[in-house]
Design an enzyme around this catalytic site. Structure first.
Site, PDB file in Angstrom:
ATOM      1  N   LYS A  22       0.842  -1.214   0.000  1.00 18.82           N
ATOM      2  CA  LYS A  22       0.000   0.000   0.000  1.00 18.82           C
ATOM      3  C   LYS A  22       0.866   1.248   0.000  1.00 18.82           C
ATOM      4  O   LYS A  22       0.641   2.175  -0.784  1.00 18.82           O
ATOM      5  CB  LYS A  22      -0.903   0.005   1.239  1.00 18.82           C
ATOM      6  CG  LYS A  22      -1.526   1.372   1.516  1.00 18.82           C
ATOM      7  CD  LYS A  22      -2.253   1.429   2.844  1.00 18.82           C
ATOM      8  CE  LYS A  22      -1.401   1.552   4.067  1.00 18.82           C
ATOM      9  NZ  LYS A  22      -1.195   2.900   4.611  1.00 18.82           N
ATOM     10  N   ASN A  23       1.855   1.286   0.896  1.00 20.21           N
ATOM     11  CA  ASN A  23       2.604   2.537   1.034  1.00 20.21           C
ATOM     12  C   ASN A  23       3.513   2.819  -0.155  1.00 20.21           C
ATOM     13  O   ASN A  23       3.718   3.978  -0.523  1.00 20.21           O
ATOM     14  CB  ASN A  23       3.375   2.552   2.364  1.00 20.21           C
ATOM     15  CG  ASN A  23       2.417   2.733   3.545  1.00 20.21           C
ATOM     16  OD1 ASN A  23       1.272   3.114   3.360  1.00 20.21           O
ATOM     17  ND2 ASN A  23       2.899   2.442   4.743  1.00 20.21           N
ATOM     18  N   ARG A  94      -3.478  10.980   5.131  1.00 17.19           N
ATOM     19  CA  ARG A  94      -2.386  11.937   5.181  1.00 17.19           C
ATOM     20  C   ARG A  94      -1.427  11.807   3.998  1.00 17.19           C
ATOM     21  O   ARG A  94      -0.792  12.769   3.598  1.00 17.19           O
ATOM     22  CB  ARG A  94      -1.580  11.735   6.465  1.00 17.19           C
ATOM     23  CG  ARG A  94      -2.345  12.036   7.713  1.00 17.19           C
ATOM     24  CD  ARG A  94      -1.429  11.829   8.875  1.00 17.19           C
ATOM     25  NE  ARG A  94      -0.162  12.460   8.609  1.00 17.19           N
ATOM     26  CZ  ARG A  94       0.125  13.719   8.909  1.00 17.19           C
ATOM     27  NH1 ARG A  94      -0.764  14.446   9.533  1.00 17.19           N
ATOM     28  NH2 ARG A  94       1.295  14.232   8.612  1.00 17.19           N
ATOM     29  N   CYS A 118      -3.641  12.920  13.427  1.00 14.83           N
ATOM     30  CA  CYS A 118      -4.435  11.736  13.150  1.00 14.83           C
ATOM     31  C   CYS A 118      -4.370  10.851  14.375  1.00 14.83           C
ATOM     32  O   CYS A 118      -3.703  11.185  15.345  1.00 14.83           O
ATOM     33  CB  CYS A 118      -3.946  11.001  11.905  1.00 14.83           C
ATOM     34  SG  CYS A 118      -2.443  10.082  12.174  1.00 14.83           S
ATOM     35  N   ARG A 123       1.777  14.243  13.919  1.00 13.80           N
ATOM     36  CA  ARG A 123       2.256  14.067  12.540  1.00 13.80           C
ATOM     37  C   ARG A 123       2.332  15.352  11.715  1.00 13.80           C
ATOM     38  O   ARG A 123       1.603  15.531  10.729  1.00 13.80           O
ATOM     39  CB  ARG A 123       1.417  13.017  11.810  1.00 13.80           C
ATOM     40  CG  ARG A 123       1.491  11.678  12.479  1.00 13.80           C
ATOM     41  CD  ARG A 123       0.716  10.630  11.751  1.00 13.80           C
ATOM     42  NE  ARG A 123       1.403  10.088  10.580  1.00 13.80           N
ATOM     43  CZ  ARG A 123       0.859   9.186   9.783  1.00 13.80           C
ATOM     44  NH1 ARG A 123      -0.350   8.752   9.987  1.00 13.80           N
ATOM     45  NH2 ARG A 123       1.544   8.720   8.757  1.00 13.80           N
ATOM     46  N   PRO A 124       3.214  16.251  12.080  1.00 15.25           N
ATOM     47  CA  PRO A 124       3.379  17.481  11.298  1.00 15.25           C
ATOM     48  C   PRO A 124       3.989  17.205   9.918  1.00 15.25           C
ATOM     49  O   PRO A 124       4.478  16.104   9.659  1.00 15.25           O
ATOM     50  CB  PRO A 124       4.335  18.322  12.140  1.00 15.25           C
ATOM     51  CG  PRO A 124       4.932  17.428  13.149  1.00 15.25           C
ATOM     52  CD  PRO A 124       4.148  16.152  13.205  1.00 15.25           C
ATOM     53  N   ASP A 126       6.224  19.593   8.674  1.00 13.69           N
ATOM     54  CA  ASP A 126       7.265  20.633   8.599  1.00 13.69           C
ATOM     55  C   ASP A 126       8.483  20.189   7.794  1.00 13.69           C
ATOM     56  O   ASP A 126       9.106  20.996   7.101  1.00 13.69           O
ATOM     57  CB  ASP A 126       7.692  21.047  10.027  1.00 13.69           C
ATOM     58  CG  ASP A 126       8.198  19.867  10.841  1.00 13.69           C
ATOM     59  OD1 ASP A 126       7.477  18.848  10.899  1.00 13.69           O
ATOM     60  OD2 ASP A 126       9.307  19.937  11.398  1.00 13.69           O
ATOM     61  N   ASP A 307       4.725   0.032  12.032  1.00 18.11           N
ATOM     62  CA  ASP A 307       3.494  -0.520  11.463  1.00 18.11           C
ATOM     63  C   ASP A 307       3.274  -1.992  11.842  1.00 18.11           C
ATOM     64  O   ASP A 307       2.225  -2.553  11.530  1.00 18.11           O
ATOM     65  CB  ASP A 307       3.506  -0.394   9.927  1.00 18.11           C
ATOM     66  CG  ASP A 307       3.355   1.047   9.472  1.00 18.11           C
ATOM     67  OD1 ASP A 307       3.007   1.903  10.307  1.00 18.11           O
ATOM     68  OD2 ASP A 307       3.590   1.312   8.280  1.00 18.11           O
ATOM     69  N   VAL A 329       8.481   5.934  17.233  1.00 24.39           N
ATOM     70  CA  VAL A 329       8.230   6.688  15.996  1.00 24.39           C
ATOM     71  C   VAL A 329       7.018   7.614  16.133  1.00 24.39           C
ATOM     72  O   VAL A 329       7.079   8.790  15.776  1.00 24.39           O
ATOM     73  CB  VAL A 329       8.067   5.731  14.793  1.00 24.39           C
ATOM     74  CG1 VAL A 329       7.763   6.510  13.520  1.00 24.39           C
ATOM     75  CG2 VAL A 329       9.325   4.891  14.616  1.00 24.39           C
ATOM     76  N   ARG A 399      -8.679   0.192   4.773  1.00 26.47           N
ATOM     77  CA  ARG A 399      -7.778   1.214   4.220  1.00 26.47           C
ATOM     78  C   ARG A 399      -6.509   0.590   3.671  1.00 26.47           C
ATOM     79  O   ARG A 399      -5.913   1.125   2.742  1.00 26.47           O
ATOM     80  CB  ARG A 399      -7.373   2.221   5.309  1.00 26.47           C
ATOM     81  CG  ARG A 399      -8.461   3.176   5.688  1.00 26.47           C
ATOM     82  CD  ARG A 399      -7.921   4.241   6.591  1.00 26.47           C
ATOM     83  NE  ARG A 399      -6.822   4.962   5.949  1.00 26.47           N
ATOM     84  CZ  ARG A 399      -6.154   5.959   6.502  1.00 26.47           C
ATOM     85  NH1 ARG A 399      -6.471   6.358   7.722  1.00 26.47           N
ATOM     86  NH2 ARG A 399      -5.179   6.562   5.868  1.00 26.47           N
TER      87      ARG A 399
HETATM   88  N1  EPU Z   1       7.429  13.893  11.308  1.00 22.77           N
HETATM   89  C1  EPU Z   1       7.567  15.237  11.638  1.00 22.77           C
HETATM   90  N2  EPU Z   1       7.566  16.170  10.632  1.00 22.77           N
HETATM   91  C2  EPU Z   1       7.414  15.819   9.329  1.00 22.77           C
HETATM   92  C3  EPU Z   1       7.276  14.467   8.988  1.00 22.77           C
HETATM   93  C4  EPU Z   1       7.286  13.517  10.008  1.00 22.77           C
HETATM   94  O1  EPU Z   1       7.685  15.583  12.812  1.00 22.77           O
HETATM   95  O2  EPU Z   1       7.411  16.725   8.476  1.00 22.77           O
HETATM   96  C5  EPU Z   1       7.443  12.874  12.371  1.00 22.77           C
HETATM   97  C6  EPU Z   1       6.120  12.135  12.480  1.00 22.77           C
HETATM   98  O3  EPU Z   1       5.190  12.856  13.255  1.00 22.77           O
HETATM   99  C7  EPU Z   1       6.546  10.838  13.115  1.00 22.77           C
HETATM  100  C8  EPU Z   1       7.929  10.603  12.496  1.00 22.77           C
HETATM  101  O4  EPU Z   1       8.363  11.863  12.012  1.00 22.77           O
HETATM  102  O5  EPU Z   1       6.662  10.972  14.497  1.00 22.77           O
HETATM  103  C9  EPU Z   1       7.976   9.608  11.370  1.00 22.77           C
HETATM  104  O6  EPU Z   1       6.907   9.844  10.467  1.00 22.77           O
HETATM  105  P1  EPU Z   1       7.031   9.602   8.895  1.00 22.77           P
HETATM  106  O7  EPU Z   1       7.029  10.912   8.215  1.00 22.77           O
HETATM  107  O8  EPU Z   1       8.127   8.665   8.610  1.00 22.77           O
HETATM  108  O9  EPU Z   1       5.643   8.889   8.590  1.00 22.77           O
HETATM  109  P2  EPU Z   1       4.874   9.021   7.229  1.00 22.77           P
HETATM  110  O10 EPU Z   1       5.820   9.111   6.139  1.00 22.77           O
HETATM  111  O11 EPU Z   1       3.801  10.049   7.354  1.00 22.77           O
HETATM  112  C10 EPU Z   1       4.808   6.499   6.570  1.00 22.77           C
HETATM  113  C11 EPU Z   1       3.769   5.441   6.384  1.00 22.77           C
HETATM  114  C12 EPU Z   1       3.193   5.067   7.734  1.00 22.77           C
HETATM  115  C13 EPU Z   1       4.339   4.581   8.636  1.00 22.77           C
HETATM  116  C14 EPU Z   1       5.420   5.650   8.737  1.00 22.77           C
HETATM  117  C15 EPU Z   1       6.633   5.211   9.519  1.00 22.77           C
HETATM  118  C16 EPU Z   1       2.868   5.947   4.201  1.00 22.77           C
HETATM  119  C17 EPU Z   1       1.708   6.374   3.389  1.00 22.77           C
HETATM  120  N3  EPU Z   1       2.706   5.929   5.516  1.00 22.77           N
HETATM  121  O12 EPU Z   1       4.136   7.604   7.153  1.00 22.77           O
HETATM  122  O13 EPU Z   1       2.289   3.998   7.504  1.00 22.77           O
HETATM  123  O14 EPU Z   1       3.845   4.285   9.920  1.00 22.77           O
HETATM  124  O15 EPU Z   1       5.846   6.015   7.421  1.00 22.77           O
HETATM  125  O16 EPU Z   1       7.174   4.065   8.967  1.00 22.77           O
HETATM  126  O17 EPU Z   1       3.907   5.625   3.635  1.00 22.77           O
HETATM  127  C18 EPU Z   1       0.419   2.658   7.932  1.00 22.77           C
HETATM  128  O18 EPU Z   1       0.608   2.119   6.831  1.00 22.77           O
HETATM  129  O19 EPU Z   1      -0.394   2.199   8.784  1.00 22.77           O
HETATM  130  C19 EPU Z   1       1.142   3.871   8.258  1.00 22.77           C
HETATM  131  C20 EPU Z   1       0.742   4.708   9.214  1.00 22.77           C
END
Ligand code: EPU
Length: 419
Positions: A22-23, A94, A118, A123-124, A126, A307, A329, A399
């Site tokens: 999915k991701n 997101r 969420c 989950r910002p 930034d 995950d 995380v 989802r």
């Molecule tokens: N974070 C920030 N600022 C940012 C981006 C991230 O503070 O600009 C923080 C997040 O709040 C979190 C950490 O960094 O605490 C890591 O988040 P990450 O950005 O890696 O998560 P993501 O890319 O939004 C993807 C997967 C998630 C998975 C995470 C971590 C997708 C669509 N989603 O999310 O998958 O948990 O990486 O591996 O690729 C799921 O499939 O159930 C799922 C939530």
């Protein structure tokens, strides 16, 4: 609203094939916006998040549809008419934010609703914005929408992420492929989904080095062309099915996934006493006793995937001792704990850690899914619980898991969906 009903106790046996990731799919779909021509993605899981991304691409004016003759293929013509991803869609997922990098890189501007928090944390975004700004985009928040502009195009730059972010790395990587000059992404995410995106972008004509390390170098090109790509197997679905097999002390073969993508999960399952053998056929797993207690700490790849944390915890509730599960995380990813407790699990939360004292049996109970992986965790627990568990709000599981109940039924689980 659909519910899934599980009669616990059946031992899982047989073989099962996982769907496409999915991701990976979500990022690859966003990348189609960068390309000229029609992108064809195969082995795409038929899950709600993919439908949401199709709707987002359509809202932007692209042509994005399931293929009429193959249920797991999508076709995307990434031509954009209105570079705005609306609130109603972005709030459902997101990962919608992944379209911002491609929009600003190819069309000079993009507007995407600010995704907000969420269930699993604040989950910002930034880091996504910091990266795009480093490449020369100006960003601002306008009535709940994030707007990024770079009418004269983006310029390569050095971006050092403050933390490892998967979608942040993917977003800035996509933008950098069409920027002038060279971009260096440091502290980049190393997840298989980042590597797969980089490989696809390279096939499209991008020049990328170092994907899979924390330092990715991109030399911008003028244009990218559409490709055909088969999405790799979903490592989290594979891990979920292995945890399900283990909790029922079953014997299964999980196919269609690269075992290297889930090494940390396999290591922890092995530590917990699951016998695992990897062959050309897939991953063979056999469990015959209560799981041994272990320590699990989630971390960016190649660490233990957040995950998989909830599903692993479900397994450890039946452990022969006390396990410790630490989530590093996301700050709020223990919503499955109260539901597991209602099934008789003995879990004490202490900040970012959960002390899981193994019990001899779980009891069926009506439980509620709160997010995607939490619902998978409840299904895993239900498979071993005494009696009939009803998991409600299963739209969360839809989802990200394709026909999960059919796959579990194929392995011998007594599981059905009720409308
Ligand atoms: N974070 C920030 N600022 C940012 C981006 C991230 O503070 O600009 C923080 C997040 O709040 C979190 C950490 O960094 O605490 C890591 O988040 P990450 O950005 O890696 O998560 P993501 O890319 O939004 C993807 C997967 C998630 C998975 C995470 C971590 C997708 C669509 N989603 O999310 O998958 O948990 O990486 O591996 O690729 C799921 O499939 O159930 C799922 C939530």
């Amino acid at each position: 609203m659909d519910r899934i009903v599980v009669q616990g106790g059946a031992r899982l046996t047989g073989s099962v094939r996982v769907s496409g990731s999915k991701n990976s799919t979500l990022a690859l779909m966003a990348s189609a916006l960068l390309a000229e021509g029609e992108t064809v993605l195969r082995n795409v899981p038929r899950v709600r998040d993919v439908d949401t991304m199709l709707k987002i691409l359509e809202a932007l004016g692209a042509r994005a549809t399931w293929d009429a003759s193959d249920p797991n293929t999508v076709r995307i013509e990434g031509r954009v008419l209105k570079p705005e991803a609306p609130y109603d869609l972005v709030r459902q997922m997101r990962a919608s934010f992944l379209v911002l990098g491609p929009l600003v890189a190819r069309y000079g501007s993009g507007r995407v609703s600010e995704p907000g928090g969420c269930a699993i944390g604040v989950r910002p975004v930034d880091q996504h914005l910091k990266g795009l700004e480093a490449l020369g985009a100006t960003t601002r928040l306008d009535h709940g929408y994030v707007e990024a502009r770079a009418e004269a195009g983006l310029d390569g730059a050095r971006v050092v992420f403050d933390m490892v972010t998967v979608n942040g790395t993917q977003n800035v990587l996509m933008a950098a492929t069409l920027a002038r000059g060279e971009t260096l992404l440091e502290n980049a995410a190393r997840e298989p989904e980042v590597i797969e995106l980089a490989e696809a972008l390279t096939k499209m004509g991008a020049e990328i080095e170092g994907a899979g390390t924390d330092r990715i170098r991109v030399r911008g090109v003028e244009r990218l062309r559409a490709i055909e790509h088969a999405v790799s197997g979903d490592r989290i679905e594979a891990g979920t099915l292995l945890a399900a097999a283990a909790i029922t002390r079953g014997e299964v073969l999980v196919q269609g996934v690269d075992p290297l993508h889930l090494e940390s999960t396999l290591d922890k399952l092995a530590e917990a006493g699951v016998e695992l053998v990897v062959t050309d056929d897939g991953i063979h797993a056999r469990a015959w006793e209560r799981p041994k207690p272990i320590r699990v700490v989630t971390a960016p790849y190649p660490g233990f995937a957040t995950d998989m944390q909830a599903q692993m915890m479900a397994l450890l509730t039946l452990g022969s001792g006390s396990s410790l599960v630490t989530e590093t995380v996301f700050e709020n990813r223990f919503m499955h704990v109260p539901e597991l407790q209602r099934m008789g699990a003995d879990i004490a939360l202490d900040g970012r850690s959960a002390h899981v004292r193994g019990v001899e049996r779980l009891q069926a109970a009506p439980v509620m899914a709160t997010d995607l992986r939490a619902s998978a965790c409840l299904l895993v627990a239900a498979l071993a619980a005494e009696g009939e568990t009803t998991v409600s709000r299963v739209y969360h599981i839809d989802r990200g898991y394709e026909r999960i109940e059919a796959k579990l039924r194929q392995l011998g689980a007594e599981i059905r969906r009720e409308g």
